[in-house]
Each structure stands twice: as structure tokens, then as C-alpha cells.
Scaffold this motif. Structure first.
Motif, PDB file in Angstrom:
ATOM      1  N   ALA A  27      35.658  38.264  38.634  1.00  0.00           N
ATOM      2  CA  ALA A  27      34.308  38.776  38.376  1.00  0.00           C
ATOM      3  C   ALA A  27      33.500  37.791  37.519  1.00  0.00           C
ATOM      4  CB  ALA A  27      34.394  40.136  37.694  1.00  0.00           C
TER       5      ALA A  27
ATOM      6  N   PRO B 118      44.866  42.914  35.955  1.00  0.00           N
ATOM      7  CA  PRO B 118      43.582  43.067  35.246  1.00  0.00           C
ATOM      8  C   PRO B 118      42.966  41.731  34.829  1.00  0.00           C
ATOM      9  CG  PRO B 118      45.208  44.617  34.401  1.00  0.00           C
ATOM     10  CD  PRO B 118      45.945  43.674  35.311  1.00  0.00           C
TER      11      PRO B 118
ATOM     12  N   GLN C  80      42.816  49.079  46.231  1.00  0.00           N
ATOM     13  CA  GLN C  80      41.700  50.000  46.001  1.00  0.00           C
ATOM     14  C   GLN C  80      41.740  50.619  44.605  1.00  0.00           C
ATOM     15  OE1 GLN C  80      42.079  52.572  49.441  1.00  0.00           O
ATOM     16  NE2 GLN C  80      40.824  51.228  50.691  1.00  0.00           N
ATOM     17  N   GLN C  81      42.917  50.852  44.073  1.00  0.00           N
ATOM     18  CA  GLN C  81      43.030  51.500  42.766  1.00  0.00           C
ATOM     19  C   GLN C  81      42.967  50.525  41.595  1.00  0.00           C
ATOM     20  OE1 GLN C  81      46.626  53.821  42.856  1.00  0.00           O
ATOM     21  NE2 GLN C  81      45.714  55.393  44.142  1.00  0.00           N
ATOM     22  N   ASN C  82      43.322  49.264  41.806  1.00  0.00           N
ATOM     23  CA  ASN C  82      43.491  48.359  40.676  1.00  0.00           C
ATOM     24  C   ASN C  82      42.557  47.166  40.635  1.00  0.00           C
ATOM     25  OD1 ASN C  82      46.021  49.427  39.218  1.00  0.00           O
ATOM     26  ND2 ASN C  82      46.542  49.495  41.382  1.00  0.00           N
ATOM     27  N   TRP C  83      41.882  46.864  41.709  1.00  0.00           N
ATOM     28  CA  TRP C  83      40.980  45.716  41.719  1.00  0.00           C
ATOM     29  C   TRP C  83      39.548  46.232  41.661  1.00  0.00           C
ATOM     30  CZ3 TRP C  83      42.789  40.802  41.363  1.00  0.00           C
ATOM     31  CH2 TRP C  83      44.146  40.606  41.611  1.00  0.00           C
ATOM     32  N   LYS C  84      38.871  45.913  40.581  1.00  0.00           N
ATOM     33  CA  LYS C  84      37.498  46.379  40.382  1.00  0.00           C
ATOM     34  C   LYS C  84      36.472  45.385  40.945  1.00  0.00           C
ATOM     35  CE  LYS C  84      38.977  49.421  36.895  1.00  0.00           C
ATOM     36  NZ  LYS C  84      40.207  49.661  37.597  1.00  0.00           N
ATOM     37  N   ASN C  85      36.817  44.099  40.963  1.00  0.00           N
ATOM     38  CA  ASN C  85      35.910  43.056  41.433  1.00  0.00           C
ATOM     39  C   ASN C  85      35.762  43.141  42.954  1.00  0.00           C
ATOM     40  OD1 ASN C  85      34.418  40.766  41.929  1.00  0.00           O
ATOM     41  ND2 ASN C  85      36.083  39.355  41.518  1.00  0.00           N
ATOM     42  N   LYS C  86      34.636  43.612  43.387  1.00  0.00           N
ATOM     43  CA  LYS C  86      34.397  43.794  44.832  1.00  0.00           C
ATOM     44  C   LYS C  86      33.993  42.493  45.526  1.00  0.00           C
ATOM     45  CE  LYS C  86      35.416  48.046  44.357  1.00  0.00           C
ATOM     46  NZ  LYS C  86      36.826  48.365  44.447  1.00  0.00           N
TER      47      LYS C  86
ATOM     48  N   ASP D  41      41.636  39.916  37.966  1.00  0.00           N
ATOM     49  CA  ASP D  41      40.441  40.633  38.411  1.00  0.00           C
ATOM     50  C   ASP D  41      39.244  40.280  37.531  1.00  0.00           C
ATOM     51  OD1 ASP D  41      39.199  42.554  40.178  1.00  0.00           O
ATOM     52  OD2 ASP D  41      39.277  44.000  38.535  1.00  0.00           O
ATOM     53  N   GLU D  42      39.469  40.230  36.234  1.00  0.00           N
ATOM     54  CA  GLU D  42      38.414  39.878  35.271  1.00  0.00           C
ATOM     55  C   GLU D  42      37.909  38.453  35.517  1.00  0.00           C
ATOM     56  OE1 GLU D  42      38.721  38.439  30.726  1.00  0.00           O
ATOM     57  OE2 GLU D  42      39.523  40.452  31.072  1.00  0.00           O
TER      58      GLU D  42
END
Length: 184
Positions: A85, A78, A111-117, A81-82
Motif C-alpha cells: 500500500a 501484515p 480476502q480476509q488478510n490482505w487489505k491492499n486492493k 501488505d503495508e
């Protein structure tokens, strides 16, 4: 009593900090030296395209070496990933190089844990100890990080995400007075 609790808390924080520094001193010293040109890197992405580190010349790049099976890597996902972004708007690219050997496990975790595309995920499904990438970058511990400058030189090596965060904040602060980190 309050003083004893406070002193105990301070001692705990000091010991925790020293232990964290020991990890970096123990494992980051095995990584490539600061000032070295980053080795060539060309790996498949989630969608099967090939990503090359050379495609990012002119930008700062954070390389994260990790695996979905690694508990320490999963713990900091997390935060990493933050950061990806947050610093994408400053022209910093994040490339996450996985040492997973099972495509389904890797794909599902990403796919389930990384929000930053805007992040880049690559994997060639080799065991870390057998991987050419691990050998080229001297990876013996994950997670490990490198910060690469726009000229392709290593400016930081660490096993601690907090140090990457601090260095990126410094770079952004410096760039506010002269220019963006991203080459135009």
C-alpha cells in the motif's frame, strides 16, 4: 543490575539479528542472481484473469512467493501488505505468488488478510516442489522475495521482508531527486 539487564538485552538483539542474517545467507543464495533477467511469469489471478510479469515492464515489481499454510508467510502478511500500500503511490507493483493447492483456502486467506486492493494475487494450485514457477525462480524456501527493475532485471533477492522494505525506501529516496519510480 540495570547494566546486566541492558547487556543481556543487547546480546539477545545481536543474536536475533545474526540468526535472521543466517536465514538470508542460507536461503537467498539459492535464488536467481542479481542482474539476471526475471523469468517469464504468467499465472491466474483471484478472478480468473491471467497476469503476466511482462505487463509490468517500466515499473519496479516486488515478487513475493508464499502460501497461506506457511506460518512464516502468515506472520509477515501484515507487513508485506503495508509495504504494498505504501509503495503503490511510488509506482511499485506487488505480485504475491502463492503455492497453495486448495483454492478455497487461498481465496479465503487473501480476502480476509490482505487489505491492499492494489496488490496482485496469483496462484496455479501446484505444490511448490512440483511448480514450474518455483523451478524457474529457484524457490526452495518461502517466503522469498525478488525486486525486479523496470527493465525486467533482478535487483534484489531475499527471504527477509525487512530488506525489501529498506531497498524500496532507498529507491524512493533516490527518485525524489530525479523522477518517480513509475514510468510515465
Amino acid at each position: 543490575m540495570k547494566r546486566i539487564v541492558f547487556l543481556t538485552f543487547c546480546l539477545f538483539c545481536t543474536v536475533a539479528t545474526l540468526l535472521a542474517q543466517d536465514d538470508d545467507a542460507k536461503y537467498a543464495t539459492q535464488l536467481l542472481e542479481v542482474g539476471t533477467t526475471a523469468p517469464a511469469l504468467s499465472l491466474p489471478t483471484l478472478n480468473g484473469e491471467t497476469l503476466s510479469l511482462n505487463d509490468f515492464r517500466g515499473k519496479y515489481v516486488v515478487l513475493e512467493f508464499w502460501a497461506s499454510w506457511c506460518p512464516d508467510c502468515r506472520k509477515i502478511t501484515p507487513k508485506v501488505d503495508e509495504l504494498g500500500a505504501k509503495y503503490a503511490d511510488h509506482g511499485v507493483a506487488f505480485i504475491h505468488i502463492s503455492f497453495d493447492t486448495q483454492k478455497e483456502a487461498w481465496t479465503q486467506y487473501v480476502q480476509q488478510n490482505w487489505k491492499n486492493k492494489q496488490a496482485y494475487h496469483v496462484c496455479n494450485f501446484e505444490k511448490m516442489k512440483e511448480s514450474k514457477v518455483a523451478k524457474d525462480f529457484h524457490i526452495k524456501w518461502i517466503p522469498s522475495f525478488y525486486l525486479i527493475n523496470p527493465e525486467g532485471k533482478i535487483v534484489m533477492r531475499t527471504v527477509m521482508v525487512e530488506k525489501i522494505e529498506k531497498k524500496l525506501a532507498e529507491l524512493v529516496q533516490l527518485s525524489k531527486s530525479c523522477c518517480r519510480l513509475k514510468a510515465k
